[in-house]
Design a protein around this motif. Sequence first.
Motif, PDB file in Angstrom:
ATOM      1  N   LEU A   1       7.838  -0.977  -6.614  1.00  0.00           N
ATOM      2  CA  LEU A   1       6.910  -1.400  -5.558  1.00  0.00           C
ATOM      3  C   LEU A   1       5.702  -2.145  -6.116  1.00  0.00           C
ATOM      4  CD1 LEU A   1       6.801   1.733  -3.193  1.00  0.00           C
ATOM      5  CD2 LEU A   1       8.114  -0.370  -2.909  1.00  0.00           C
ATOM      6  N   LYS A   2       5.239  -1.735  -7.289  1.00  0.00           N
ATOM      7  CA  LYS A   2       3.997  -2.276  -7.866  1.00  0.00           C
ATOM      8  C   LYS A   2       2.891  -2.336  -6.810  1.00  0.00           C
ATOM      9  CE  LYS A   2       5.782  -4.920 -11.782  1.00  0.00           C
ATOM     10  NZ  LYS A   2       7.110  -4.294 -11.815  1.00  0.00           N
ATOM     11  N   PRO A   3       2.499  -1.188  -6.266  1.00  0.00           N
ATOM     12  CA  PRO A   3       1.506  -1.175  -5.183  1.00  0.00           C
ATOM     13  C   PRO A   3       0.145  -1.683  -5.638  1.00  0.00           C
ATOM     14  CG  PRO A   3       1.918   1.044  -5.986  1.00  0.00           C
ATOM     15  CD  PRO A   3       2.926   0.159  -6.647  1.00  0.00           C
TER      16      PRO A   3
ATOM     17  N   MET B   1       0.860  -1.171   0.000  1.00  0.00           N
ATOM     18  CA  MET B   1       0.000   0.000   0.000  1.00  0.00           C
ATOM     19  C   MET B   1       0.908   1.236   0.000  1.00  0.00           C
ATOM     20  SD  MET B   1      -2.877   1.295   2.768  1.00  0.00           S
ATOM     21  CE  MET B   1      -3.920  -0.133   2.503  1.00  0.00           C
ATOM     22  N   LEU B   2       0.687   2.137  -0.938  1.00  0.00           N
ATOM     23  CA  LEU B   2       1.479   3.358  -1.059  1.00  0.00           C
ATOM     24  C   LEU B   2       0.643   4.542  -0.617  1.00  0.00           C
ATOM     25  CD1 LEU B   2       4.190   4.585  -2.089  1.00  0.00           C
ATOM     26  CD2 LEU B   2       3.042   4.922  -4.298  1.00  0.00           C
ATOM     27  N   LEU B   3       1.141   5.270   0.373  1.00  0.00           N
ATOM     28  CA  LEU B   3       0.428   6.433   0.904  1.00  0.00           C
ATOM     29  C   LEU B   3       1.180   7.700   0.503  1.00  0.00           C
ATOM     30  CD1 LEU B   3      -1.715   7.834   2.627  1.00  0.00           C
ATOM     31  CD2 LEU B   3      -0.348   7.291   4.659  1.00  0.00           C
TER      32      LEU B   3
ATOM     33  N   HIS C   1      -0.713  -6.054   4.126  1.00  0.00           N
ATOM     34  CA  HIS C   1      -0.024  -5.055   3.329  1.00  0.00           C
ATOM     35  C   HIS C   1       1.114  -4.399   4.111  1.00  0.00           C
ATOM     36  CE1 HIS C   1      -3.610  -5.476   0.884  1.00  0.00           C
ATOM     37  NE2 HIS C   1      -3.035  -4.757  -0.065  1.00  0.00           N
ATOM     38  N   ASP C   2       2.174  -4.066   3.411  1.00  0.00           N
ATOM     39  CA  ASP C   2       3.218  -3.191   3.940  1.00  0.00           C
ATOM     40  C   ASP C   2       2.914  -1.773   3.479  1.00  0.00           C
ATOM     41  OD1 ASP C   2       4.880  -4.865   5.430  1.00  0.00           O
ATOM     42  OD2 ASP C   2       5.890  -5.600   3.628  1.00  0.00           O
TER      43      ASP C   2
END
Length: 469
Positions: free
Chosen positions: A158-160, A64-66, A121-122
Amino acid sequence: MLIDLLIVLYCIVLYGFVARSCPMTLALILCPYLSGDMTRLFQTLERLITTAQVRAAKIPKRVMLLVGGSGWLGQQIVSAFRQPYSDSNSSATPVSNSNSDSDSNSNNLLSSLPVYLSDTHDLHVPYLSTRPYFLPPHQCHHLDLSSPEQCEALIATLKPDIILNTAAMSSPAACQKHPTVAATINCPSPLLSAVHTHTPSALVLFTSTDLVYNGDSAPYAPTSPNDLPSLPPGNVYGATKLAGEQQICLLPHGLVFRLSNMVGGNFTFAAPKNGGMKFLSWVQQSLEARAMVSLKNDEYRSFVLSSDITTLLLNVCRLFIAGRLPPSHPCWAQRVYNAGGPYGLSRLDFARQVASAQKVALLVHTSPDTNTNTSDTNTDPAVTAVTRDVWQVVAMSSLDMARAAAEKEATSDTRPDLDTDQKQSRRLLALQATLPPQDVTMDSSLTEAHFQFSFSSIESGMASCLCKI
């Protein structure tokens, strides 16, 4: 009685396996049991079993990309990401237990809403200048949103599976002064292009603003960004966010949430440089000092609790993970949602609620001259009965406040080429260009219906917010 005892023992054993170090998970089990809410208890057990299965199976974590994780809302999302799922204001029901983008093993285990997103998820957070200290270094990534190369490299690496974009230059005045920077942050084209190329099936949640509405016909229902009336030239903030919305709606799993003015405590971890002061903090400090401040009484927004926004965004992520947002779900036709409180408030109305929560009477003047034009707008009997303490404020229109600011700045302007009146006139024109729309109250009922969510009133969360200041 024996069955109840067995359930409690089972819960304790399951608690020990799933979250030995988290008392909050035990509370998730005991609270519905002690209150006799067996339906909720069994729903909690289902989610705990899913979490236990995920941990036991050691399924590789997704990403997960924030974007915007160092900001005020982003820090709250980071904190909530680590907390167990709670359905206190959500009653999401299964729509489908299939997700075409997941392998069958993972899909079976994630068919219930996960208790901890950190189990599946990271969380990764990009930053521009200062690395967030509240996440491990390997989960923080330097990123310039204006650089196609950096955006391409990050997304390709990353391929989120999920992207939350809460980044924003949200000051209308700053956006007007630096339109190019505002466009880079509020409409991150290089990042979205990289997402489209490398991970098109990702869920992308984009936080926009109620200032995409022009203020002429409130309350507003969510409308496609292509169908909105044109905005005045001075609303660079709204225009750049609107451009971002248009690009998000082109992604297969892109959703837009138009946020109103958010209310909450201070920064969860630490305020970044030039982080500014949130409106609630400023109102609270003014009240404590009994400072006579001017408050706008003609601009209305659907003030919303930041905790509600955090919960909503993460619950949408959970629904997506669990396969409960299939292609037939109405959200993929709607795409754009409002996210605001139940009704509109002016800044004066908001200050009245802060004063009421602290048993302070609010005395409103229509002029800085305190000997004339006064009215006690706080009519709550509980306040007047408990205290005679008074906070005096001045109610002003947006235009009057702009005139006062222009006059003050003209007086301090030492340029010899213009007289004071000319300086004041020019500054007033500049300030008028950035005045926000007068009434952008939103109707968020569709958001509540599609995601089984309920927005709280500001009164209900005011005490909790004040405790965090």
